[in-house]
Scaffold this motif. Structure first.
Motif: not given
Length: 289
Positions: A42, A63-64, A109, A120-123, A164, A167-168
């Motif tokens: 994170y 970002d995650v 995930l 990569k994912y953006t929260l 995660l 949200y992702c």
């Protein structure tokens, strides 16, 4: 250069490790490496890039990045404004051995990341705050070192993974289709580049190997990686040169030639552009840390 395999010692009290709110140093980052454990990163702030499964991602606040086990990766913090992040490492057995986890895929995930080639994912700010709280709770539990800490950490990890997943991943995700995957020729081209950095790598010859036009090759490359073919090859060569500068006693000229640079001026210009320092300064500064 073969990736390093990172091992997590058996002496750890739990099969979970947390690097909490660390500001990364470009000189102390591992080269290409992999490990059996899964990893969640994170990003709190700063800048940098992350290389995983032959793809580069920019790292920014919120970002995650998820790293499945045995996946080659490495981080590249910015020299001027390095990334501050937390990394949660855990053995998949900590998830898979739980009886109540059979009806819910806590690792979905990671499975989707491998299948979609998206790591990569953006929260949103709201969801980022929840995940930050999850990581804070894991950190606080580890600091307490209670006798029942293992059970508490396992529950907190499950909660983090559940958040995660929510949200992702899309709530109503449909079946994955083949057009979400990287084309075979693209993966093969990335592998070929990685294995032949010391040889000439021209767009026309790479496109010829893939049996597609140079224009199509270049267009797909830019869409998938966010950079053109020439910049990608130059970046990979500089990353290899950085590793060699730290791990070998060869001269700078020998390293430049071994990494595919045909002239020293070109090597120096490219190295300084990507790292902001000269090769000699990079080697000298890294060895003083």
């Amino acid at each position: 250069m073969e990736p390093i395999r990172k091992h997590f010692g058996n002496e750890l009290p739990f099969t979970l490790l947390l690097d909490y709110k660390e500001t990364k140093s470009p000189q102390r980052e591992l080269p290409d490496h992999q490990h059996d454990w899964y990893e969640i990163i994170y990003v709190y702030g700063g800048k940098g890039s992350f290389f995983i499964d032959q793809t580069f991602y920019e790292m920014r606040q919120g970002d995650v990045i998820v790293v499945p086990g045995n996946t080659v990766h490495r981080g590249f913090p910015d020299n001027e404004e390095p990334v501050t992040s937390s990394a949660v490492f855990f053995s998949p057995g900590l998830i898979l051995n739980q009886p109540y986890s059979e009806s819910y895929a806590y690792l979905k995930l990671f499975d989707a990341a491998k299948q979609n080639k998206q790591y990569k994912y953006t929260l949103s700010p709201e969801h980022a705050g929840i995940v930050q709280n999850d990581i804070d709770a894991i950190h606080n539990e580890r600091e307490q070192n209670r006798t029942d800490g293992g059970q508490a950490l396992t529950l907190l990890l499950h909660l983090t993974l559940l958040h995660l997943n929510r949200y992702c991943l899309p709530q109503t995700a449909g079946p994955l289709t083949s057009n979400t995957l990287l084309p075979d020729w693209f993966r093969e081209a990335l592998s070929y580049i990685n294995d032949h950095l010391n040889q000439p790598l021209e767009l026309s010859s790479l496109a010829g190997r893939a049996a597609i036009s140079p224009a199509h090759f270049s267009r797909v490359f830019k869409q998938r990686l966010g950079m053109n073919v020439t910049d990608y090859i130059a970046t990979k060569r500089i990353f290899a040169a950085k590793d060699s500068l730290l791990q070998s006693s060869g001269t700078i000229e020998q390293i430049a030639m071994a990494c595919g640079f045909e002239s020293m001026p070109h090597f120096y210009r490219t190295f300084k552009k990507i790292t902001t320092v000269t090769p000699a300064a990079y080697r000298r500064n890294s060895r003083t840390h």
